[in-house]
Design an enzyme around this catalytic site. Structure first.
Site, PDB file in Angstrom:
ATOM      1  N   ALA A  12      22.840  33.103  10.284  1.00 20.02           N
ATOM      2  CA  ALA A  12      22.403  33.562  11.221  1.00 20.02           C
ATOM      3  C   ALA A  12      21.390  32.129  11.364  1.00 20.02           C
ATOM      4  CB  ALA A  12      22.117  34.325  11.516  1.00 20.02           C
ATOM      5  N   GLY A  14      20.723  29.055  10.736  1.00 17.54           N
ATOM      6  CA  GLY A  14      21.353  27.704  10.271  1.00 17.54           C
ATOM      7  C   GLY A  14      21.887  26.948  11.709  1.00 17.54           C
ATOM      8  N   ILE A  16      24.695  25.576  13.293  1.00 17.44           N
ATOM      9  CA  ILE A  16      25.554  26.395  14.490  1.00 17.44           C
ATOM     10  C   ILE A  16      24.776  27.902  15.288  1.00 17.44           C
ATOM     11  CG2 ILE A  16      27.329  27.006  14.177  1.00 17.44           C
ATOM     12  CD1 ILE A  16      28.241  24.731  12.305  1.00 17.44           C
ATOM     13  N   ARG A  94      29.934  19.888   1.576  1.00 14.95           N
ATOM     14  CA  ARG A  94      29.139  19.200  -0.081  1.00 14.95           C
ATOM     15  C   ARG A  94      27.814  18.127   0.239  1.00 14.95           C
ATOM     16  NH1 ARG A  94      33.099  16.106  -3.675  1.00 14.95           N
ATOM     17  NH2 ARG A  94      35.346  17.331  -2.024  1.00 14.95           N
ATOM     18  N   ARG A 100      33.543  17.822  -6.898  1.00  9.79           N
ATOM     19  CA  ARG A 100      34.405  18.776  -5.548  1.00  9.79           C
ATOM     20  C   ARG A 100      34.280  19.932  -6.406  1.00  9.79           C
ATOM     21  NH1 ARG A 100      39.877  19.776  -3.840  1.00  9.79           N
ATOM     22  NH2 ARG A 100      40.615  19.977  -5.800  1.00  9.79           N
ATOM     23  N   ASN A 133      32.586  24.510   6.206  1.00 14.76           N
ATOM     24  CA  ASN A 133      33.126  23.878   5.485  1.00 14.76           C
ATOM     25  C   ASN A 133      32.917  24.106   3.715  1.00 14.76           C
ATOM     26  OD1 ASN A 133      34.492  22.144   7.293  1.00 14.76           O
ATOM     27  ND2 ASN A 133      32.208  21.282   7.806  1.00 14.76           N
ATOM     28  N   ASP A 161      38.616  20.291  16.926  1.00 16.07           N
ATOM     29  CA  ASP A 161      38.953  19.018  16.162  1.00 16.07           C
ATOM     30  C   ASP A 161      40.178  18.327  18.090  1.00 16.07           C
ATOM     31  OD1 ASP A 161      38.762  18.518  13.208  1.00 16.07           O
ATOM     32  OD2 ASP A 161      38.810  20.540  13.361  1.00 16.07           O
ATOM     33  N   HIS A 189      40.461  21.254   8.354  1.00 17.07           N
ATOM     34  CA  HIS A 189      39.440  20.912   9.114  1.00 17.07           C
ATOM     35  C   HIS A 189      39.346  19.482   8.707  1.00 17.07           C
ATOM     36  CE1 HIS A 189      36.012  20.321  11.132  1.00 17.07           C
ATOM     37  NE2 HIS A 189      35.555  20.694  10.656  1.00 17.07           N
TER      38      HIS A 189
END
Ligand code: NAI
Length: 327
Positions: A12, A14, A16, A94, A100, A133, A161, A189
């Site tokens: 919250a 961050g 975005i 990432r 990964r 993500n 997208d 995504h």
């Protein structure tokens, strides 16, 4: 007046979060007659909790008539208590040089914990949107960690997208973005997603016929939409935040309030539609009504489309295989 609903948002404090919370509180997500209680989650880190306090002060200072309460939490078991909507934004994307396996392990831990907490304390009808993500795989992890909740209530965000694709098509055709119907984005995504305008119309006219340029589709449109996130990072020095928050609002609003027959794209667990194996968290064209989404079925998949779908599916299955041992 309506009873308030509970909306949990993670990450919250961050970027975005900062573009998202004020719009939820103003009624843009659930309607101008729906009071909301915000249940905000951040990591226990002092800096993050302080930043969250600042955001809450600003929310208070907006004096939003629909904002019926604000809570700050560092424990998902409290943040998700009785929540009707959960927007899982916080994650570990990432970083440079990150392996990964490391990325998947960190997010495996975050989304297993959060999925379990939703399973234990959220409303049995909770609608979950994963934005953080790798969004599809994080949503898959949370879904698998919440066996007592309906799998269909876990979704991943492909709407950015979808909106990016719509905007490119509007620019190409010189038409209004609001008039574009029947657009679909298939898959993950990630740059492998397949934005598909073969069925799209503008005022009833075929977009494909209007553009009539398959080279533009393959060499300009698909790479532009696929690499848009990277282009924004390159230009802004930060990842897309306002457009991501906007897409999250669109996704939740359409799911909760319906699309009146209009197609939108949601990342949802497959039930085997279009040959996508069960449970794969895949972008599909859907319509929404009465709080439920429904996949648009019966679309013809030509050879090129099948190739694109296979590629994004293979990437997703690779990610989902990579987290199996964490589930
Ligand atoms: P940000 O780094 O500005 O904010 C993320 C916030 O999440 C931070 O405040 C952090 O402390 C918090 N956080 C991390 N782990 C957490 C946890 N376990 N519980 C609660 N909070 C936690 O990042 P930003 O720009 O807000 O992006 C958030 C995520 O959204 C990233 O993973 C990003 O890659 C993703 N994203 C997804 C898009 C999509 O279309 N699906 C589009 C754009 C971004």
């Amino acid at each position: 007046s309506k009873k308030p609903v509970r909306v949990a948002v993670t990450g919250a404090a961050g970027q975005i979060g900062y573009a998202l919370l004020f719009r939820i509180a103003s009624g843009e997500m659930l309607g101008k007659d729906q009071p909301v209680i915000l249940q905000l989650l951040e990591i226990p880190d002092e800096k993050a909790q302080n930043a969250l306090k600042g955001v809450i002060m600003e929310l208070e200072d907006c004096a939003f008539p629909l904002l019926a309460g604000i809570e700050a939490h560092s424990d998902p078991m409290q943040a998700f208590k009785d929540t009707d909507y959960a927007l899982l934004v916080g994650s570990r994307p990432r970083g440079p040089g990150m392996e990964r396996a490391e990325l998947l392990a960190i997010n495996g831990a975050i989304f297993t914990t959060q999925g379990k907490a939703l399973n234990a304390v959220a409303s049995r009808n909770v609608k979950v949107l994963v934005v953080g993500n790798p969004a599809n795989t994080n949503a898959y992890i949370a879904m698998k960690a919440a066996p007592d909740l309906p799998a269909k209530n876990f979704t991943a965000m492909l709407r950015l997208d979808h909106n990016r694709a719509a905007s490119q098509l509007a620019a190409k055709t010189g038409k209004a973005v609001a008039d574009i119907e029947k657009l679909a984005v298939w898959g993950n995504h990630s740059p492998t997603m397949y934005a598909d305008y073969r069925f799209a119309t503008i005022a009833g006219q075929s977009v494909k016929d209007m553009i009539n340029d398959e080279t533009w589709n393959r060499e300009t449109f698909l790479p532009t939409v696929g690499k848009r996130g990277a282009a924004i990072i390159a230009a802004r020095g930060l990842s897309s935040a306002a457009s991501a928050a906007n897409a999250a609002i669109d996704h939740m609003r359409d799911w909760a309030l319906g699309t009146n027959g209009k197609w939108v794209t949601m990342g949802i667990p497959s039930n085997g539609e279009y040959g996508i194996p069960k449970e794969v968290m895949f972008g599909f064209p859907v319509t929404c009504a009465n709080g439920e989404y429904k996949i648009v079925e019966g679309l013809e998949i030509d050879a090129f489309s099948q190739e694109c779908i296979n590629k994004t599916l293979a990437e997703l299955q690779g990610e989902q295989d990579g987290v199996k041992h964490l589930l």
